[in-house]
Design a protein around this motif. Structure first.
Motif, PDB file in Angstrom:
ATOM      1  N   SER A 194       0.827  -1.210   0.000  1.00  0.00           N
ATOM      2  CA  SER A 194       0.000   0.000   0.000  1.00  0.00           C
ATOM      3  C   SER A 194       0.859   1.257   0.000  1.00  0.00           C
ATOM      4  O   SER A 194       0.528   2.254  -0.649  1.00  0.00           O
ATOM      5  N   SER A 195       1.982   1.204   0.717  1.00  0.00           N
ATOM      6  CA  SER A 195       2.871   2.364   0.761  1.00  0.00           C
ATOM      7  C   SER A 195       3.499   2.630  -0.597  1.00  0.00           C
ATOM      8  O   SER A 195       3.769   3.784  -0.951  1.00  0.00           O
ATOM      9  N   MET A 291      -3.056  10.108  -1.738  1.00  0.00           N
ATOM     10  CA  MET A 291      -3.632   9.284  -0.682  1.00  0.00           C
ATOM     11  C   MET A 291      -2.538   8.744   0.233  1.00  0.00           C
ATOM     12  O   MET A 291      -1.384   8.577  -0.174  1.00  0.00           O
ATOM     13  N   THR A 292      -2.912   8.445   1.456  1.00  0.00           N
ATOM     14  CA  THR A 292      -1.988   7.820   2.391  1.00  0.00           C
ATOM     15  C   THR A 292      -1.976   6.313   2.160  1.00  0.00           C
ATOM     16  O   THR A 292      -2.907   5.756   1.553  1.00  0.00           O
ATOM     17  N   PRO A 293      -0.948   5.608   2.630  1.00  0.00           N
ATOM     18  CA  PRO A 293      -0.954   4.143   2.514  1.00  0.00           C
ATOM     19  C   PRO A 293      -2.174   3.523   3.178  1.00  0.00           C
ATOM     20  O   PRO A 293      -2.731   2.538   2.678  1.00  0.00           O
ATOM     21  N   GLU A 294      -2.615   4.119   4.302  1.00  0.00           N
ATOM     22  CA  GLU A 294      -3.801   3.583   4.976  1.00  0.00           C
ATOM     23  C   GLU A 294      -5.047   3.744   4.105  1.00  0.00           C
ATOM     24  O   GLU A 294      -5.918   2.872   4.065  1.00  0.00           O
ATOM     25  N   GLY A 295      -5.126   4.876   3.405  1.00  0.00           N
ATOM     26  CA  GLY A 295      -6.271   5.094   2.521  1.00  0.00           C
ATOM     27  C   GLY A 295      -6.295   4.120   1.364  1.00  0.00           C
ATOM     28  O   GLY A 295      -7.359   3.635   0.952  1.00  0.00           O
ATOM     29  N   VAL A 296      -5.124   3.807   0.828  1.00  0.00           N
ATOM     30  CA  VAL A 296      -5.040   2.839  -0.271  1.00  0.00           C
ATOM     31  C   VAL A 296      -5.457   1.451   0.210  1.00  0.00           C
ATOM     32  O   VAL A 296      -6.196   0.731  -0.470  1.00  0.00           O
ATOM     33  N   ALA A 297      -4.991   1.066   1.389  1.00  0.00           N
ATOM     34  CA  ALA A 297      -5.368  -0.242   1.939  1.00  0.00           C
ATOM     35  C   ALA A 297      -6.864  -0.320   2.195  1.00  0.00           C
ATOM     36  O   ALA A 297      -7.485  -1.380   2.009  1.00  0.00           O
TER      37      ALA A 297
END
Length: 382
Positions: A194-195, A291-297
């Motif tokens: 995701s990152s 987007m943040t990695p959390e948003g992608v996940a």
């Protein structure tokens, strides 16, 4: 005879500086070896640790430091005995949130966090032999007792068949849905964490010659390297990462948004692209909309919920809810390459795994559990 300072046009300061440079070693003060790193050096070293690793380890280190100071131990530099005591404490002390002691995987990560914290501050990490023995005994105890805490929960595998369900449950009549489809299909095709997907920009993508597909320059922070990857057209139009990107790009242009900068941008439920976000009156979020990695996940998690994937994809005896996280795409890619009998080394390298990676080998072994050529139970008259 001592060195003579030369006087130049600049005056005595220049002569003094030259004199110090030309003086023999015995005439100059030699500083002792530096024992502690400066804050700037520590900060620079910390930046060499991938973001996801830093984020996970920061909480682990904070808990260890709090325990050490409250029990009279020195957290930095810590001794092997201190680390063994901490591992033992983790196996015995209920956590406030769960009421259960720490899981083996959490303790294992905590030990790694302590080692990384020491290295990034210039200290030698404490010997982990005793702590690892504690962890091994604790893991064995949980396994024998069939305690759920002893099981390692991994992300479910979003194989191509599952990926089609995720995309089918996504509304591709909206820009947000088209973005999510790109995140799903491209994340799978690149086996991207995701990152890594969050770092993709339009400038990292070029069209291949002869309309073969797309070329990506993917930066993988975990290995600190750029990786050129080719993504051809897919066999299924719904999950083709090339067609998905083309549709997403056209939708952005139709909305007057030039496809430059971050590939995956924030889009709210009203389909507004990069809407302003504030907290306590102050703007927050990346100003470019990245987007943040959390948003992608979260894209994967939401798509799985819409698709009704609340259990394991092929469950016969369901034993818990599957974890549909951003890592599901990466694991799905690994298993799909095994089912397609792709070369393991090339498949691992495409996905950014190190040669000989145990994680990749684990995914491959699980995917091949029912391979008739490998499973010795086939064809023996059972």
């Amino acid at each position: 005879m001592g060195a003579v300072a030369r006087r130049g046009p600049a005056g005595t300061a220049t002569g003094a500086a030259l004199a110090g440079t030309l003086a023999p070693p015995a005439a100059r003060a030699v500083p002792g070896p530096r024992q502690e790193l400066t804050p700037a050096a520590r900060s620079a070293m910390a930046k060499g640790v991938p973001y996801e690793t830093r984020r996970g380890y920061s909480g682990d280190w904070a808990r260890f430091e709090q325990w050490a100071t409250s029990t009279g131990h020195c957290p930095m530099p810590a001794t092997a005995e201190t680390l063994t005591e901490y591992a033992t404490w983790c196996t015995l002390t209920p956590r406030p949130r769960t009421g259960q002691p720490y899981k083996p995987a959490t303790i294992d990560r905590a030990l790694a966090a302590v080692a990384v914290a020491h290295r990034t501050t210039g200290h030698t990490p404490p010997d982990q032999t005793g702590a690892r023995l504690v962890l091994r005994g604790y893991t064995d105890q949980l396994k024998r007792a069939k305690d759920p805490c002893g099981r390692v929960r991994k992300a479910a595998a979003a194989t191509p068949r599952v990926l089609r369900r995720l995309v089918a449950a996504t509304d591709t009549t909206t820009v947000r849905g088209l973005r999510d489809t790109v995140a799903l299909t491209t994340g799978f095709a690149l086996a991207a964490r995701s990152s890594e997907a969050a770092l993709l920009s339009w400038e990292d993508i070029t069209e291949a010659d002869d309309d073969q597909g797309l070329l990506y320059d993917l930066y993988r922070p975990k290995v600190t390297g750029d990786q050129p990857l080719g993504v051809p057209y897919g066999s299924y139009p719904s999950t083709c990462p090339v067609r998905a990107l083309q549709a997403y790009r056209e939708a952005l242009l139709d909305r007057g948004h030039t496809p430059t900068g971050p590939l995956l941008v924030r889009i709210d439920r009203h389909d507004r692209i990069n809407p302003p976000m504030h907290r306590h009156g102050e703007p927050i979020g990346d100003p470019t909309g990245r987007m943040t990695p959390e948003g992608v996940a979260e894209i994967v998690t939401r798509a799985a919920a819409r698709a009704g994937l609340t259990g394991r994809p092929d469950h016969v005896l369901p034993d818990g809810t599957a974890r549909w996280t951003g890592h599901a795409l990466r694991r799905g890619y690994a298993e799909a390459t095994r089912h397609a009998k792709k070369d393991p080394l090339e498949a691992a390298r495409h996905g950014g795994w190190a040669d000989g990676s145990r994680a990749f080998a684990g995914y491959h072994d699980r995917a091949g559990a029912f391979d008739e050529e490998l499973n010795p139970l086939y064809g023996i008259g059972l």
